[in-house]
Design a protein around this motif. Structure first.
Motif, short mmCIF file in Angstrom:
data_model
loop_
_atom_site.label_atom_id
_atom_site.label_comp_id
_atom_site.label_asym_id
_atom_site.label_seq_id
_atom_site.Cartn_x
_atom_site.Cartn_y
_atom_site.Cartn_z
N PRO A 117 0.85 -1.20 0.00
CA PRO A 117 0.00 0.00 0.00
C PRO A 117 0.88 1.25 0.00
O PRO A 117 1.98 1.25 0.54
CB PRO A 117 -0.81 -0.11 1.28
CG PRO A 117 -0.04 -1.04 2.15
CD PRO A 117 0.72 -1.96 1.22
N PRO A 118 0.41 2.30 -0.65
CA PRO A 118 1.20 3.54 -0.67
C PRO A 118 1.34 4.11 0.76
O PRO A 118 0.42 4.02 1.57
CB PRO A 118 0.40 4.49 -1.55
CG PRO A 118 -0.96 3.91 -1.64
CD PRO A 118 -0.85 2.44 -1.35
N SER A 119 2.52 4.59 1.04
CA SER A 119 2.74 5.13 2.38
C SER A 119 2.15 6.54 2.46
O SER A 119 2.16 7.31 1.49
CB SER A 119 4.24 5.16 2.70
OG SER A 119 4.92 5.92 1.72
N ALA A 120 1.66 6.86 3.64
CA ALA A 120 1.04 8.17 3.85
C ALA A 120 2.15 9.23 3.97
O ALA A 120 3.17 9.00 4.60
CB ALA A 120 0.19 8.17 5.11
N PRO A 121 1.96 10.38 3.32
CA PRO A 121 2.99 11.44 3.44
C PRO A 121 3.05 11.94 4.88
O PRO A 121 2.04 12.13 5.54
CB PRO A 121 2.52 12.52 2.48
CG PRO A 121 1.08 12.25 2.23
CD PRO A 121 0.85 10.79 2.49
N SER A 122 4.24 12.12 5.38
CA SER A 122 4.41 12.63 6.74
C SER A 122 4.51 14.15 6.71
O SER A 122 5.15 14.72 5.84
CB SER A 122 5.64 12.00 7.40
OG SER A 122 6.78 12.31 6.62
N SER A 123 3.87 14.78 7.66
CA SER A 123 3.93 16.24 7.70
C SER A 123 4.47 16.74 8.98
O SER A 123 4.57 16.20 9.98
CB SER A 123 2.58 16.91 7.49
OG SER A 123 1.49 16.12 7.72
#
Length: 123
Positions: A117-123
């Motif tokens: 699964p695509p990794s969630a962008p970290s902010s």
């Protein structure tokens, strides 16, 4: 008829003798299963299958087996990915070191695993 089949089944050994086995073994054990000590057979190392190497094999041209087919020497021509790379007979290396089977190498059939699964962008 069922009684005859049951009687015949009792006469057969529960475990096949090594000469009738199709399991991987050392090169000389595999060749000793065939007439003329395997001359003319196509054999390959099982690790080639695991590495996904297809269409490769040794075509056995001469053998000298000893100790009931557990040891010996074998010569042949190497066919690598469909092309003959041996002009003359050469000694087949790794006869005792690797596991061998009859036939041409083919890649293992594995089901494709789904992409991660695509990794969630970290902010």
């Amino acid at each position: 008829m069922a009684n005859v089949a049951a009687a015949l089944q009792k006469l057969l050994p529960s475990k096949l003798p090594p000469s009738l086995s199709s399991r991987p073994a050392n090169l000389y054990q595999v060749l000793s299963r065939y007439p003329k000590d395997g001359v003319g057979q196509r054999v390959h190392q099982t690790r080639w299958d695991m590495k996904g190497i297809e269409g490769c094999y040794w075509e056995v041209t001469r053998t000298k087996l000893k100790l009931e087919g557990n040891h010996g020497k074998a010569w042949g021509k190497l066919i690598w990915k469909g092309k003959c790379v041996s002009e003359n007979d050469e000694r087949i290396p790794g006869g005792l070191k690797y596991s061998w089977v009859e036939g041409v190498s083919k890649a293992p059939s594995r089901p494709r695993s789904p992409p991660p699964p695509p990794s969630a962008p970290s902010s």
